[in-house]
Design a protein around this motif. Structure first.
Motif, mmCIF file in Angstrom:
data_model
loop_
_atom_site.group_PDB
_atom_site.id
_atom_site.type_symbol
_atom_site.label_atom_id
_atom_site.label_comp_id
_atom_site.label_asym_id
_atom_site.label_seq_id
_atom_site.Cartn_x
_atom_site.Cartn_y
_atom_site.Cartn_z
ATOM 1 N N LEU A 83 8.460 -2.120 11.903
ATOM 2 C CA LEU A 83 7.469 -1.051 11.841
ATOM 3 C C LEU A 83 8.035 0.171 11.131
ATOM 4 O O LEU A 83 7.325 0.854 10.381
ATOM 5 N N ILE A 86 7.879 -0.504 7.440
ATOM 6 C CA ILE A 86 6.490 -0.362 6.985
ATOM 7 C C ILE A 86 6.130 1.113 6.824
ATOM 8 O O ILE A 86 5.494 1.513 5.837
ATOM 9 N N MET A 90 5.012 3.026 3.394
ATOM 10 C CA MET A 90 3.751 3.764 3.298
ATOM 11 C C MET A 90 3.984 5.220 2.896
ATOM 12 O O MET A 90 3.180 5.810 2.168
#
Length: 383
Positions: A83, A86, A90
């Protein structure tokens, strides 16, 4: 008294903390009411434009809360690093394709709302820190590198956030990081050193960008340029001051009628003060304090039971909610320099609402697993 309350046994016959759940639902409902009140004058053709979007965002938040309740904490621990990666990707993507609002590129358009990766970075970092501390707690206590490594990860996120720019989120990440390292047992000299370093970096960032220095000087004396750089803070102070003890009444704010910018997002606390007065403000802050205290209590109990990952994560969420509330109220009341941070569950903003709701669902899951452990321990004791 507080220590006794934290050690109090929970009711094993109740699956999760009902008080926490009802507190959050109450904040969500009040947030919806205030977003409606603060934004009705924005669009004459559709005064409920922001209300409709807020309802959709609430629906998404509640759905994701429901899903999150079924995810074991062990899964969060396993995929914390994924996570985090990620979130970093982003943050890089938003610099290239993100939509720009007021000179900041922080949002990825998703139709119903603009997703803000900075909000995801908060939860991602907190999950990573909880996992790291559950594995390296002794190293953090006894060695410099154990303390330094999580600061490097936070620094990487901070650089990407400052490119947007988003100093407010960087400050939140920094405060939660040093707070949880202190709870984990970092030595006092390390804590003081990194705190002084962080303060020094923030001062340099303020001096480096002219608009940040202007905000600081405006904060010191907003009335010196009440129609220019100090306009927003002056309007906020006028809204808070006109609320008095009992307020002007629901929907009767004057400053929301085009006088106070961002009155449905970062400065919604000013409208609450104007419409509900001192009594309403105290009631709202009591609920937010209770939410923060509940998170820390859940974390304390988990740590006592040896569930380090869950305990550290719950404490991080509590510090997050508490500090962000403090900054938002401090900014709108003129106690802190202007900085764009939402009031948890109250301000308009889909990303903030969704990620905060997921965080609360994680708290409920931690509490649920704690109650399950206690129930199983009682069964073994009976046998």
């Amino acid at each position: 008294m507080t220590f006794f309350w934290l050690k109090k046994q929970v009711n094993p016959h109740v699956p999760f903390d009902n008080q926490l759940l009802w507190t959050v639902l109450g904040l969500m409902i009040f947030g919806l009411i205030m977003v409606t009140s603060a934004s009705m004058s924005f669009n004459e053709s559709n005064p409920f434009f922001y209300t409709q979007r807020e309802l959709i965002q609430l629906g998404i938040s509640l759905f994701l809360m429901f899903i999150t309740l079924y995810i074991p904490m062990q899964r969060w621990q396993q995929f914390a690093s994924v996570l985090l990666i990620i979130a970093i990707i982003m943050l890089i993507v938003v610099l290239g394709i993100g939509s720009s609002i007021n000179g900041a590129s922080r949002w990825i358009p998703l139709g119903v709302f603009n997703f803000q990766p900075a909000e995801l970075s908060k939860l991602a970092l907190f999950l990573f820190l909880a996992g790291y501390l559950s594995r390296k707690c002794e190293e953090v206590k006894n060695g410099f590198w154990g303390f330094f490594k999580p600061m490097v990860v936070m620094a990487i996120l901070s650089v990407l956030l400052l490119k947007q720019p988003d100093l407010g989120t960087v400050i939140v990440l920094f405060m939660v990081t040093i707070g949880i390292l202190f709870i984990a047992g970092a030595q006092l000299w390390q804590f003081i050193a990194i705190l002084l370093t962080g303060v020094g970096v923030v001062i340099c960032l303020i001096l480096y960008e002219a608009y940040r220095l202007t905000r600081l000087l405006t904060f010191l004396d907003p009335w010196q340029d009440a129609t220019g750089s100090g306009y927003q803070l002056v309007a906020s102070l006028m809204a808070i001051g006109s609320g008095g003890i009992t307020g002007q009444g629901m929907g009767n704010s004057i400053l929301k009628l085009g006088y106070l910018p961002e009155c449905h997002t970062d400065f919604i606390f000013s409208i609450i003060s104007e419409e509900y007065g001192y009594i309403g403000v105290v009631a709202l802050l009591s609920l937010l304090f209770f939410l923060t205290f509940k998170a820390l209590a859940i974390g304390y109990r988990a740590l006592n039971e040896g569930s380090l990952f869950s305990g550290y994560l719950a404490c991080e969420i509590g510090i997050w909610f508490g500090f962000q509330t403090f900054v938002n109220v401090g900014v709108t009341s003129g106690m802190l320099p202007t900085k764009g941070l939402t009031l948890p569950f109250i301000s308009y903003g889909g990303s903030s609402l969704i990620l905060s709701s997921i965080a609360v669902a994680i708290l409920l899951r931690i509490d649920f697993e704690f109650r399950q452990q206690q129930a199983q321990a009682r069964i073994r004791l009976i046998k």
